[in-house]
Design a protein around this motif. Structure first.
Motif, mmCIF file in Angstrom:
data_model
loop_
_atom_site.group_PDB
_atom_site.id
_atom_site.type_symbol
_atom_site.label_atom_id
_atom_site.label_comp_id
_atom_site.label_asym_id
_atom_site.label_seq_id
_atom_site.Cartn_x
_atom_site.Cartn_y
_atom_site.Cartn_z
ATOM 1 N N GLN A 101 3.155 60.240 -63.767
ATOM 2 C CA GLN A 101 3.992 59.441 -62.876
ATOM 3 C C GLN A 101 4.111 60.051 -61.481
ATOM 4 O OE1 GLN A 101 5.053 61.076 -65.499
ATOM 5 N NE2 GLN A 101 6.865 62.270 -65.016
ATOM 6 N N GLU A 102 3.577 61.265 -61.320
ATOM 7 C CA GLU A 102 3.598 61.919 -60.011
ATOM 8 C C GLU A 102 2.215 61.895 -59.364
ATOM 9 O OE1 GLU A 102 7.030 65.311 -60.565
ATOM 10 O OE2 GLU A 102 5.059 65.720 -61.423
ATOM 11 N N PHE A 103 1.429 60.899 -59.687
ATOM 12 C CA PHE A 103 0.066 60.823 -59.153
ATOM 13 C C PHE A 103 0.065 60.664 -57.639
ATOM 14 C CE2 PHE A 103 -4.010 58.791 -58.232
ATOM 15 C CZ PHE A 103 -4.873 59.652 -58.904
ATOM 16 N N TYR A 104 1.194 60.292 -57.073
ATOM 17 C CA TYR A 104 1.237 60.144 -55.621
ATOM 18 C C TYR A 104 0.938 61.465 -54.911
ATOM 19 C CZ TYR A 104 6.022 61.678 -56.672
ATOM 20 O OH TYR A 104 7.132 62.357 -57.155
ATOM 21 N N PHE A 105 1.149 62.599 -55.603
ATOM 22 C CA PHE A 105 0.767 63.877 -55.001
ATOM 23 C C PHE A 105 -0.751 63.968 -54.867
ATOM 24 C CE2 PHE A 105 4.951 65.272 -56.731
ATOM 25 C CZ PHE A 105 5.508 65.689 -55.540
ATOM 26 N N VAL A 106 -1.472 63.521 -55.875
ATOM 27 C CA VAL A 106 -2.935 63.510 -55.805
ATOM 28 C C VAL A 106 -3.400 62.541 -54.721
ATOM 29 C CG1 VAL A 106 -5.058 63.104 -57.102
ATOM 30 C CG2 VAL A 106 -3.090 64.141 -58.242
ATOM 31 N N ALA A 107 -2.741 61.374 -54.656
ATOM 32 C CA ALA A 107 -3.080 60.419 -53.606
ATOM 33 C C ALA A 107 -2.840 61.030 -52.225
ATOM 34 C CB ALA A 107 -2.250 59.144 -53.774
ATOM 35 N N GLY A 108 -1.751 61.785 -52.089
ATOM 36 C CA GLY A 108 -1.477 62.460 -50.823
ATOM 37 C C GLY A 108 -2.560 63.463 -50.464
ATOM 38 N N GLY A 371 1.195 66.839 -45.254
ATOM 39 C CA GLY A 371 1.264 68.081 -46.019
ATOM 40 C C GLY A 371 2.677 68.599 -46.161
ATOM 41 N N LEU A 372 3.453 68.578 -45.077
ATOM 42 C CA LEU A 372 4.837 69.047 -45.138
ATOM 43 C C LEU A 372 5.689 68.136 -46.026
ATOM 44 C CD1 LEU A 372 5.383 70.053 -41.395
ATOM 45 C CD2 LEU A 372 5.146 71.599 -43.364
ATOM 46 N N ALA A 373 5.433 66.825 -45.946
ATOM 47 C CA ALA A 373 6.178 65.898 -46.800
ATOM 48 C C ALA A 373 5.893 66.159 -48.275
ATOM 49 C CB ALA A 373 5.825 64.456 -46.431
ATOM 50 N N MET A 374 4.646 66.455 -48.605
ATOM 51 C CA MET A 374 4.304 66.748 -49.984
ATOM 52 C C MET A 374 4.934 68.054 -50.447
ATOM 53 S SD MET A 374 0.323 65.546 -50.136
ATOM 54 C CE MET A 374 0.136 66.262 -51.770
ATOM 55 N N LEU A 375 4.939 69.061 -49.565
ATOM 56 C CA LEU A 375 5.581 70.332 -49.923
ATOM 57 C C LEU A 375 7.076 70.140 -50.139
ATOM 58 C CD1 LEU A 375 3.789 72.842 -47.517
ATOM 59 C CD2 LEU A 375 3.537 72.674 -50.009
ATOM 60 N N PHE A 376 7.706 69.326 -49.283
ATOM 61 C CA PHE A 376 9.137 69.065 -49.446
ATOM 62 C C PHE A 376 9.402 68.339 -50.759
ATOM 63 C CE2 PHE A 376 12.782 66.206 -48.927
ATOM 64 C CZ PHE A 376 13.778 67.133 -48.623
ATOM 65 N N ALA A 377 8.563 67.342 -51.072
ATOM 66 C CA ALA A 377 8.736 66.600 -52.326
ATOM 67 C C ALA A 377 8.542 67.510 -53.534
ATOM 68 C CB ALA A 377 7.761 65.427 -52.372
ATOM 69 N N LEU A 378 7.572 68.425 -53.448
ATOM 70 C CA LEU A 378 7.356 69.356 -54.550
ATOM 71 C C LEU A 378 8.532 70.302 -54.722
ATOM 72 C CD1 LEU A 378 3.598 70.349 -54.140
ATOM 73 C CD2 LEU A 378 4.625 69.273 -56.144
ATOM 74 N N GLY A 379 9.096 70.727 -53.588
ATOM 75 C CA GLY A 379 10.201 71.679 -53.663
ATOM 76 C C GLY A 379 11.509 71.071 -54.115
#
Length: 502
Positions: A101-108, A371-379
């Motif tokens: 369900q977190e495939f949007y990270f791969v899409a990013g 990239g920063l948005a993905m890092l923020f979402a991961l954190g």
């Protein structure tokens, strides 16, 4: 006059059926495609060649070595640093774990790769093609194998033209065996990204691996040997779509490998140029730039689809200019704007000014923002999740004491690498209580505790009884972890009942 003569000649031709003319045009003496000319590029040394060595060593080292890197995630998760676990629908990359369900990270990541390619192309042309593209890296590797077995350019050309003798057959078999080994290890490394590498290698050689592993290795071995060993520049020129797309990414401010014809023409040998220095340009027509090109083009003919901007021709030309005592840069990375400046006699701009311009800065800004948005979402993402679905048939039941009961299937997801104790409590629905399928109504309460295994999704069957007359209304299941790292999540659902809706 010539046009009328052509028309008269055409009218005087003997009639020929259209079908017959078409067959004549497709006669065996004519070919629809130009035959491939083998490219035997010459060994060269220089800063760009050494940079290609570095990129090839790093990229191949990452590709072949990454599956063997270990990463401790605790006893409940695999210890392979990078793993695409299809069986359990997980993607692991060092300390990052991606669920379906977190495939949007791969899409990013894919979007970042695309924008990064646009950035590189707008700044330095096809530098990706010249240094980091897998086709380029493996082609470069196979070309070094050719030099190792058959010798440098002249020796390979002589061997190709020689008749088939036992010596030639031996060399070919030996070289193609090396090709197969490289292709085999390429396919073998690929499947290690989808299973534990040491275990897979052990099972593979014992014949106990899954059939798909053997099929995948066979296909990748064949494609690697075919594309990198035999087709090579044909992939870059004919098969790859990027040369056709790159023109939209480049403009007159993009750096690209350019032959400075205003300085090099007219060409003349060193002997002629010494006799008449004012008659000839700097190019002594040594053809070394053509000899070192991995796709076999002549950069002096201008921009071409076969140029991958690997800049080996720059190394070759700079070496020749140094030997004949002329300034370097006859072939160099130049923008069209700077080319006009040099023709006009103005000094060239520093390279950093050609790179730091609005277009590249915009691309870099977008790339960095994603990239920063993905890092923020991961954190900030939760490692827990709750979802709930009510029974549809029947939507509710009336119990003997008049209370209204609904049934729900609640799924609790624990995305951490250790079991976690969690609490589910009701929000809203006054007077209601719940119990699970493993307990009785006598133990009904507003909250239930449960331990969810590591890296797992646990389904729970929950029953909720509300006071008599309770109508349909919204409420929520609140999930809270009972450990030091407190996390919460909510699932909003609807309670069904015979009473009026609230």
């Amino acid at each position: 006059m010539s046009i009328r003569w052509g028309a008269v000649k055409t009218s005087q031709r003997s009639p020929m059926p259209r079908r017959k003319r078409q067959m004549n045009n497709l006669s065996p003496s004519k070919s629809l495609y130009e035959p491939r000319r083998a490219v035997h590029n010459k060994r060269i040394d220089g800063p760009f060649r050494r940079f290609k060595w570095l990129v090839m060593a790093v990229t191949l080292g990452i590709y072949y070595g990454t599956p063997w890197i270990r990463w401790d995630r605790g006893p409940y998760a695999p210890d392979q640093a990078v793993l695409v676990d299809l069986a359990h629908r997980r993607f692991y990359m060092f300390g990052i774990e991606i669920w379906p369900q977190e495939f949007y990270f791969v899409a990013g990541l894919l979007i970042m790769a695309g924008i990064g390619l646009f950035l590189v192309t707008s700044a330095v042309g096809r530098a990706w093609c010249g240094y980091s593209c897998p086709q380029t890296v493996w082609t470069d590797l196979f070309q070094h194998v050719d030099r190792f077995v058959d010798g440098d350019r002249n020796a390979r050309m002589k061997l190709d033209a020689a008749p088939w003798t036992w010596g030639k057959v031996t060399r070919r078999v030996f070289k193609w065996a090396i090709y197969l080994v490289i292709g085999f290890w390429t396919g073998g490394a690929w499947i290690m990204y989808f299973a534990d590498a040491p275990t897979l290698v052990h099972d593979f050689w014992r014949g106990e691996a899954a059939p798909v592993a053997y099929v995948t290795v066979a296909i990748l071995t064949l494609t690697t040997v075919t594309l990198g060993g035999f087709m090579r520049e044909q992939v870059c020129i004919y098969m790859c779509p990027w040369p056709r797309i790159q023109s939209a990414m480049m403009d007159e401010k993009s750096l690209t490998v350019t032959y400075k014809d205003w300085r090099g023409e007219p060409r003349g040998s060193l002997k002629k140029s010494k006799k008449e220095p004012d008659k000839f340009g700097d190019c002594i027509d040594c053809n070394l730039c053509v000899a070192v090109c991995p796709t076999g083009i002549d950069i002096r003919e201008g921009p071409q689809i076969g140029c991958i901007t690997c800049a080996l021709c720059i190394d070759a030309c700079d070496r020749t200019m140094a030997e004949v005592g002329r300034p370097r840069g006859l072939i160099d990375y130049v923008t069209l704007e700077d080319a006009r400046r040099e023709i006009a006699g103005e000094p060239p701009r520093p390279v950093w000014k050609a790179l730091l311009r609005p277009r590249t800065l915009v691309y870099f800004g977008i790339w960095s923002a994603i990239g920063l948005a993905m890092l923020f979402a991961l954190g900030t993402r939760n490692r827990i999740d709750i979802s709930a679905a009510p029974d549809r048939n029947p939507p509710f039941m009336l119990l003997s004491d008049g209370s209204v009961r609904n049934s729900f299937t609640v799924k609790i997801r624990n995305m951490s690498t250790a079991p976690r104790r969690m609490k589910i409590e009701l929000e809203g629905l006054p007077g209601a209580a719940m119990w699970s399928s493993t307990t009785s109504r006598d133990r009904a309460a507003r909250e239930i505790e449960s331990t969810i295994p590591a890296d797992a999704t646990e389904p729970l069957r929950l029953y909720i009884a509300a006071p008599p007359g309770t109508g349909g209304q919204s409420f929520a299941f609140n999930l809270t972890t009972l450990d030091a790292q407190t996390e919460t999540d909510t699932a909003k659902v609807t309670f069904s009942g015979p009473g009026a809706s609230e």
